[in-house]
Structure formats: C-alpha cells, structure tokens
Write an enzyme that holds these catalytic residues in place. Structure first.
Site, PDB file in Angstrom:
ATOM      1  CD  GLU A   1     -19.533   7.144 -18.490  1.00 32.87           C
ATOM      2  OE1 GLU A   1     -19.426   6.312 -19.420  1.00 32.87           O
ATOM      3  OE2 GLU A   1     -20.076   6.890 -17.391  1.00 32.87           O
TER       4      GLU A   1
ATOM      5  CD  GLU B   1     -24.418   7.799 -16.264  1.00 31.60           C
ATOM      6  OE1 GLU B   1     -24.160   6.566 -16.267  1.00 31.60           O
ATOM      7  OE2 GLU B   1     -24.267   8.522 -17.255  1.00 31.60           O
TER       8      GLU B   1
END
Length: 294
Positions: free
Chosen positions: A122, A224
């Site tokens: 991220e 995720e």
C-alpha cells in the site's frame, strides 16, 4: 474470499506452482498486547489455521520486523505452510534489513516455503513511493532471489496495494511485477453488506482491466479483503459477526480454489471498540462464525 461467481472471476491456471490453490490468511507479527510473536506463537497460529479447514497459506507483512522470517519459517516448513513474504520498502536501511532477512531465510531453509514475495504494501495508497521507485525495488528483489545459489527465478515477485491505486499512474509498476496484489474492502466504501459482493466484484474487474492494459502477463492475487465483526460502523457498513459471515460466504466462498486469496485477518492484534475488528477468531482462537462454505 469465495463467492463472486467463479465464472465472473479470472479463469485459467496460474503459471507459478508455488501459488496454485493458495488460500489462507494475513497474520500479524504482533500479539494483541503489541509484543512480537515467538516461534512457538507462529507454530500455534499455523497449527490452529490448519485445524479450521483447507487453508495452506499465510501472508506476512515483513521479513525483518519482529524477526518475522527467522521465527515463522521453521514452523511453516515443519507444517507445510507456504508464506507470501512481505518486504517493506519505506527507507533504504529498512529495505536492506528486509532483504537481508529474506536472504538469510532462503539460505537456511531453501525456497519451497515461499508462495511469492510482495515488495511493499500500500505504498501507492499512502503516497510513500511512486510506481517508478517501487518498480526498481521489485527488480532489485527479483535479482537477489534469482541468484543461482537460491534458484528462485520462478518465485512470483509483486506488490500489494489498494485496488484504486492500481491505475494508469502505476504503469511502470504493472510492467515490473509477476502478480498484482489487490486489497479491496467494500466495508470502507460505506456499503451495506448486501452490496458487498457486487462492490468487491467491481474492484476486481477494474483491477483486472488495468492489468490487461499495462501487463497482461501479470496475475491478479487477492491479498486482503474482509468485513469487521465488531467496532465502529462506517456509514452504511455495519460491523457485526452476522455481516462478517455474510461477506465470507458471499466473497470467500465464490472464488475458485485455484485463485490465490489471503483473508484479512485470522486474529486481530488490536481490540474493538476503539478500532474495527476484522479477525475471524476470538481471543481464544475459536472461530467467530462457521468458516465452512455453504
């Protein structure tokens, strides 16, 4: 993640044997009290996961932090668990420490325990690095693991980021990776759980379309997703055990078992109600809901 009709998801076998049939969980290196897990903790986590069903893979976020690989790899090897390895990239000293820890683990245990390696997590979403910088770090790690002494030239190397960060601005990174790790949480899009499946499917479709545009050889891995069972609501998204079960059935149970998937998360390392709790296990490692698929 298993319920966005399998036919609607990407078809075809994965080219990397290490990633085939990967199904499992993200696991933090910290315990709920913030302390680092011991080797015995990792061994118990893996044993517990295997007792819950046909889960074979674990995604770890770091290599050096909390001595993750030094402590997690031996019990993973013993129990036949594969690891999707994280390598943090934030600063050069940390990046080097992560590579050193990964190299030490490969030297000690070979490479058969590795499902893949995620270079960064991220970073695009947080604005910590741009796509060009991350692409160079992907090439760096690929060069390291591909050395003859490790024989890791077939290990998939990729990057994990939010679905909306995988866009045109990430073109250089798309070209560098073997897999695109997608994080997607309909919960954070403030939708009712009844719209969780279609919202997740849209994120999946958008990400795949960008892969097709910028590097059709890359594979899409779901690194995720999940739905919280407790904690504050987020607009129309409600954090309840019942909604966690609904999202599990609607999303996890619709993905082909050939499709690499790491659910977030097996057990929380923070406690509701201050934060949303995404873990599927309670403090005693018992499932909060039935993890078998309907």
């Amino acid at each position: 993640m298993k319920s966005v009709q399998a036919a609607a998801l990407i078809a075809g076998a994965l080219p990397f044997a290490a990633a085939a049939n990967a199904r499992g969980f993200n696991m933090a290196a910290q315990k709920p009290d913030g302390s680092c897990k011991t080797q015995a903790d990792w061994a118990y986590n893996f044993k517990n996961m295997k007792s819950l069903g046909d889960f074979t893979d674990v995604r770890v976020y770091a290599s050096s932090d909390c001595n993750t690989l030094a402590l997690a790899v031996p019990p993973a090897v013993d129990q036949g668990i594969k690891l999707l390895v994280g390598v943090w990239t934030e600063d050069e000293a940390h990046f080097q420490a992560e590579k050193d820890a990964l190299e030490a683990a490969m030297a000690a245990h070979g490479i058969n325990w590795i499902s893949g390696i995620s270079v960064g997590s991220e970073d695009l979403y947080r604005g910590d690095a741009n796509a060009d910088t991350l692409a160079q770090k992907v090439y760096d790690v690929r060069g390291m693991v591909s050395q003859d002494k490790y024989g890791g030239s077939n290990i998939p190397i990729g990057h994990v980021d939010t679905y909306n960060a995988w866009n045109a601005s990430a073109a250089a990174l798309f070209k560098a990776v073997d897999f695109v790790g997608m994080d997607a949480y309909p919960y954070w899009q403030s939708v009712d759980v009844s719209k969780g499946k279609e919202t997740f499917q849209q994120a999946l479709t958008d990400t795949q379309n960008n892969i097709n545009t910028y590097n059709s050889a890359a594979k899409l891995w779901i690194t995720e997703t999940g739905w919280p069972t407790a904690g504050p609501d987020y607009g129309a998204s409600k954090a309840t055990v019942a909604n966690g079960k609904t999202f599990w059935d609607d999303v996890f149970c619709g993905i082909s078992p050939d499709y690499p998937t790491w659910w977030y998360i097996n057990r929380d390392y923070y406690v509701a109600p201050a934060s949303q709790a995404f873990g599927v296990l309670d403090e005693n490692f018992n499932p909060l809901f039935d993890l078998t698929c309907p």
